[in-house]
Design a protein around this motif. Structure first.
Motif, PDB file in Angstrom:
ATOM      1  N   UNK A  98       4.911  20.632  42.906  1.00 58.98           N
ATOM      2  CA  UNK A  98       5.707  20.738  44.141  1.00 58.98           C
ATOM      3  C   UNK A  98       7.188  20.873  43.828  1.00 58.98           C
ATOM      4  N   UNK A  99       7.644  20.233  42.764  1.00 60.17           N
ATOM      5  CA  UNK A  99       9.057  20.303  42.413  1.00 60.17           C
ATOM      6  C   UNK A  99       9.444  21.698  41.951  1.00 60.17           C
ATOM      7  N   UNK A 100       8.539  22.368  41.243  1.00 60.26           N
ATOM      8  CA  UNK A 100       8.831  23.733  40.823  1.00 60.26           C
ATOM      9  C   UNK A 100       8.997  24.641  42.046  1.00 60.26           C
ATOM     10  N   UNK A 101       8.104  24.470  43.030  1.00 61.34           N
ATOM     11  CA  UNK A 101       8.186  25.276  44.252  1.00 61.34           C
ATOM     12  C   UNK A 101       9.470  24.969  45.019  1.00 61.34           C
ATOM     13  N   UNK A 179       9.423  14.923  46.711  1.00 59.23           N
ATOM     14  CA  UNK A 179       9.246  16.184  47.442  1.00 59.23           C
ATOM     15  C   UNK A 179       9.832  16.087  48.847  1.00 59.23           C
ATOM     16  N   UNK A 180       9.654  14.946  49.505  1.00 59.14           N
ATOM     17  CA  UNK A 180      10.224  14.758  50.847  1.00 59.14           C
ATOM     18  C   UNK A 180      11.751  14.861  50.792  1.00 59.14           C
ATOM     19  N   UNK A 181      12.354  14.211  49.818  1.00 55.46           N
ATOM     20  CA  UNK A 181      13.815  14.242  49.673  1.00 55.46           C
ATOM     21  C   UNK A 181      14.293  15.677  49.483  1.00 55.46           C
ATOM     22  N   UNK A 182      13.654  16.408  48.576  1.00 53.78           N
ATOM     23  CA  UNK A 182      14.095  17.768  48.277  1.00 53.78           C
ATOM     24  C   UNK A 182      13.875  18.708  49.460  1.00 53.78           C
ATOM     25  N   UNK A 183      12.738  18.546  50.152  1.00 51.32           N
ATOM     26  CA  UNK A 183      12.447  19.433  51.272  1.00 51.32           C
ATOM     27  C   UNK A 183      13.460  19.228  52.396  1.00 51.32           C
ATOM     28  N   UNK A 184      13.929  18.001  52.568  1.00 52.31           N
ATOM     29  CA  UNK A 184      14.914  17.739  53.626  1.00 52.31           C
ATOM     30  C   UNK A 184      16.243  18.430  53.332  1.00 52.31           C
ATOM     31  N   UNK A 185      16.503  18.752  52.052  1.00 46.85           N
ATOM     32  CA  UNK A 185      17.724  19.485  51.726  1.00 46.85           C
ATOM     33  C   UNK A 185      17.679  20.921  52.242  1.00 46.85           C
ATOM     34  N   UNK A 186      16.479  21.404  52.558  1.00 49.18           N
ATOM     35  CA  UNK A 186      16.351  22.730  53.158  1.00 49.18           C
ATOM     36  C   UNK A 186      16.669  22.711  54.650  1.00 49.18           C
ATOM     37  N   UNK A 187      16.851  21.509  55.200  1.00 48.97           N
ATOM     38  CA  UNK A 187      17.241  21.323  56.601  1.00 48.97           C
ATOM     39  C   UNK A 187      16.196  21.861  57.566  1.00 48.97           C
ATOM     40  N   UNK A 188      14.915  21.709  57.190  1.00 41.96           N
ATOM     41  CA  UNK A 188      13.845  22.226  58.054  1.00 41.96           C
ATOM     42  C   UNK A 188      12.785  21.168  58.346  1.00 41.96           C
ATOM     43  N   UNK A 241       5.505  24.153  56.342  1.00 38.83           N
ATOM     44  CA  UNK A 241       6.167  22.868  56.135  1.00 38.83           C
ATOM     45  C   UNK A 241       5.833  22.297  54.757  1.00 38.83           C
ATOM     46  N   UNK A 242       6.370  21.121  54.492  1.00 37.58           N
ATOM     47  CA  UNK A 242       6.069  20.423  53.245  1.00 37.58           C
ATOM     48  C   UNK A 242       4.577  20.128  53.120  1.00 37.58           C
ATOM     49  N   UNK A 243       3.892  19.981  54.233  1.00 41.88           N
ATOM     50  CA  UNK A 243       2.445  19.751  54.192  1.00 41.88           C
ATOM     51  C   UNK A 243       1.731  20.902  53.493  1.00 41.88           C
ATOM     52  N   UNK A 244       2.180  22.125  53.729  1.00 41.82           N
ATOM     53  CA  UNK A 244       1.579  23.291  53.077  1.00 41.82           C
ATOM     54  C   UNK A 244       1.866  23.289  51.573  1.00 41.82           C
ATOM     55  N   UNK A 245       3.102  22.954  51.212  1.00 42.25           N
ATOM     56  CA  UNK A 245       3.467  22.915  49.796  1.00 42.25           C
ATOM     57  C   UNK A 245       2.654  21.850  49.067  1.00 42.25           C
ATOM     58  N   UNK A 246       2.563  20.657  49.664  1.00 40.61           N
ATOM     59  CA  UNK A 246       1.838  19.556  49.018  1.00 40.61           C
ATOM     60  C   UNK A 246       0.358  19.880  48.874  1.00 40.61           C
ATOM     61  N   UNK A 247      -0.265  20.354  49.938  1.00 37.36           N
ATOM     62  CA  UNK A 247      -1.705  20.652  49.885  1.00 37.36           C
ATOM     63  C   UNK A 247      -1.996  21.781  48.911  1.00 37.36           C
TER      64      UNK A 247
END
Length: 283
Positions: A98-101, A179-188, A241-247
């Motif tokens: 997830x971090x690479x994505x 992953x939650x922290x990084x995804x929030x930096x996308x402001x979405x 969303x992050x749910x798609x990235x994680x799954x």
């Protein structure tokens, strides 16, 4: 030897100047690497025996599926002049897909100075993991050109660890939380509490059941995922969303090729976005 021959600069002088420029460039790169390490080693979980620095990268912002202002100050607070660094310790035995994505998505929104290091607690790291954040950028010595630092340290740690604002922040542990922290930096991240809870629920399900669960747990998740994707385009609704990235990333680690029809369609949709190439490359 004259500097000029027939009005032109002597080739030997040109070669000397080129060599001098190359030496200066390498000195700037070394200075940038030392500055990065000086921040890294101030974390409680980093030691002074950090070794094998590599892969400084930069990518310019490009158009993505994510809209909205890319304003780091509104998300992280006022910039006090120093490059803000995200420092992550990860075990190479469990590459954090997830971090690479998310790193790739962040590079499309911000000017990211990325670096990969290997800690002495790790005997060896596959070459693809040393270059997992992309190639070195020619301007990596000029830290002032970047908005955010992204430092990945391959280290023998039981759980993935992250620190930001190194001097005054407790570590974040676990790939899901980072992953939650990084995804929030996308402001979405969803502003609606119910939608945000649904995303978080799927993220936990992905990491704790798809990635770490037994065969029965994975089968149950795939059935639930297939049911959800029969009603919506993406895992948690109409928006990616992050749910798609994680799954997606967790399925790369621990799910066979036999998946229900709706999940197969969704996997293809994810691959068509182009965001998941790093996860497929390093799985």
């Amino acid at each position: 030897m004259s500097m000029y021959q027939n009005g032109e600069v002597d080739p030997a002088v040109k070669a000397l100047e080129a060599r001098q420029d190359e030496i200066l460039r390498k000195l700037y790169e070394l200075k940038a690497a030392v500055e990065g390490l000086s921040k890294t080693v101030t974390t409680p979980d980093a030691d002074l025996d950090l070794t094998v620095s590599s892969s400084l990268s930069f990518q310019s912002p490009t158009t993505t599926a994510f809209k909205g202002p890319a304003d780091l100050e509104s998300l992280l607070g006022k910039d006090l002049g120093a490059l803000r660094d995200i420092v992550i310790n990860a075990n190479p035995a469990e590459p954090p897909l997830t971090l690479f994505v998310l790193h790739g998505l962040l590079c499309q929104r911000y000017r990211i100075l990325s670096s990969v290091h290997v800690h002495s607690s790790v005997a060896s790291v596959p070459p693809q993991l040393l270059s997992c954040l992309g190639p070195r950028h020619v301007e990596s010595y000029a830290r002032q050109l970047f908005q955010l630092g992204f430092t990945l340290i391959w280290k023998n740690v039981p759980k993935l660890q992250m620190k930001f604002n190194i001097q005054n922040m407790c570590p974040i542990e676990g790939e899901a939380n980072v992953a939650r922290f990084l995804f929030k930096l996308l402001n979405v991240y969803p502003s609606d509490p119910a939608q945000a809870t649904l995303v978080d629920s799927w993220v936990d399900t992905a990491f704790f059941q798809l990635a770490e669960g037994g065969a029965k747990e994975r089968a149950a998740v795939l059935r639930a995922l297939n049911s959800a994707l029969g009603q919506t385009l993406w895992v948690a609704g109409s928006d990616f969303s992050l749910a798609d990235i994680a799954c997606f990333c967790c399925m790369q680690k621990n799910v066979s090729s036999s998946v229900p029809a709706n999940v197969q369609r969704w996997l293809k949709s994810c691959e068509n976005l182009g965001h998941f190439s790093p996860a497929k490359l390093h799985q």
